[in-house]
Design an enzyme around this catalytic site. Structure first.
Site, short mmCIF file in Angstrom:
data_model
loop_
_atom_site.label_atom_id
_atom_site.label_comp_id
_atom_site.label_asym_id
_atom_site.label_seq_id
_atom_site.Cartn_x
_atom_site.Cartn_y
_atom_site.Cartn_z
CD GLU A 149 -2.62 1.21 2.65
OE1 GLU A 149 -3.66 1.88 2.66
OE2 GLU A 149 -2.23 0.54 3.62
CD GLU A 249 -7.76 2.21 5.84
OE1 GLU A 249 -6.96 1.54 6.50
OE2 GLU A 249 -7.45 2.73 4.75
#
Length: 268
Positions: A149, A249
């Site tokens: 990520e 998120e």
């Protein structure tokens, strides 16, 4: 889109073990977590059992879990690339594998770690590749995928993966070293604030996307609080054939249970 909710950013007004049930009460059948024990690579068997039981008792699926990432509240963002912490990281992989066997989770985010003073970037990258290959082989036996990520520039310190290109360079190194089950974590917020065009990234790396997370930008709030055109982005995800979960998120603005009016409840 089929939603999941990240219980390390949402429902934080509750103790961690109460969050899966709160997510279920809000209409979700799937959750994800960061590593539940910051600064603790090998929690006790009782703590692991309690975490898994909270998932099971809430009748939700755990669809994503971070590898151990150091002490995140203190500012760390992973230990994957830290040459002196391979044993620590690899010990945590065994814990994660036990959780996977019990809960069925199959997507695992490996935060890369920040650049270290006095350590050559190439040395850190070699350490990261070795740890990635180890982790990918361990979870690969369970059908798992390791995710890489990019993170937002600034608040995450000297984290070297800022764009999709940065993350994909790591993915390719891991694949070349024998870890085919390493993919890109497509986090719309992080990509956007660092200047990437999420729609372009999605089209260019359709086959490489292992998981999707969303928050609006700037601010990292729920969709509609920033400038991202989410209907257009969801259309692109449909276009490229993404059929996985989309994890919420984002940082709530008030009680978490009130943060989902924008979404489509039947799709949860």
């Amino acid at each position: 889109m089929r939603w999941a909710v990240n219980c390390s950013l949402l429902f934080t007004e509750l103790p961690p073990l109460d969050r899966p049930a709160a997510a279920r009460a809000a209409g979700f059948d799937a959750v994800e977590f960061w590593w539940p024990w910051p600064g603790e690579p090998v929690p006790s068997a009782g703590d692991v059992d309690a975490f898994c039981a909270a998932i099971e008792d809430a009748r939700v699926r755990l669809i994503g879990l971070n590898f151990y990432a150091g002490d995140m509240p203190a500012g760390e963002r992973g230990v994957l690339s830290h040459p002196g912490r391979a044993a620590e990281f690899r010990a945590s992989v065994a814990v994660l594998a036990r959780i996977a066997e019990r809960t069925g989770v199959r997507s695992f985010n490996a935060l890369y770690g920040q650049r270290l003073d006095g350590v050559a970037p190439a040395e850190q990258d070699r350490a990261a590749t070795g740890n990635l290959v180890f982790a990918a082989r361990e979870v690969g036996g369970l059908g798992g995928t390791v995710l890489i990520e990019p993170l937002a520039r600034g608040p995450n310190g000297a984290y070297p993966l800022e764009t999709a290109a940065d993350a994909m360079a790591v993915v390719r190194r891991a694949r070349a070293a024998g870890a085919p089950n390493v993919k890109l974590l497509f986090d719309v917020f992080h990509l956007t604030v660092n200047g990437d065009d999420p729609a372009k990234v999605a089209r260019e790396h359709a086959a490489d996307i292992g998981h999707v997370q969303i928050a609006d930008a700037p601010g990292r709030g729920r969709p509609g609080t920033g400038r991202i055109d989410f209907p257009a982005l969801f259309a692109v995800l449909d276009e490229i054939g993404y059929d996985g979960r989309v994890a919420l998120e984002y940082v709530p603005d008030g009680p978490s249970a009130r943060e989902f009016a924008w979404s489509d409840p039947p799709r949860r």
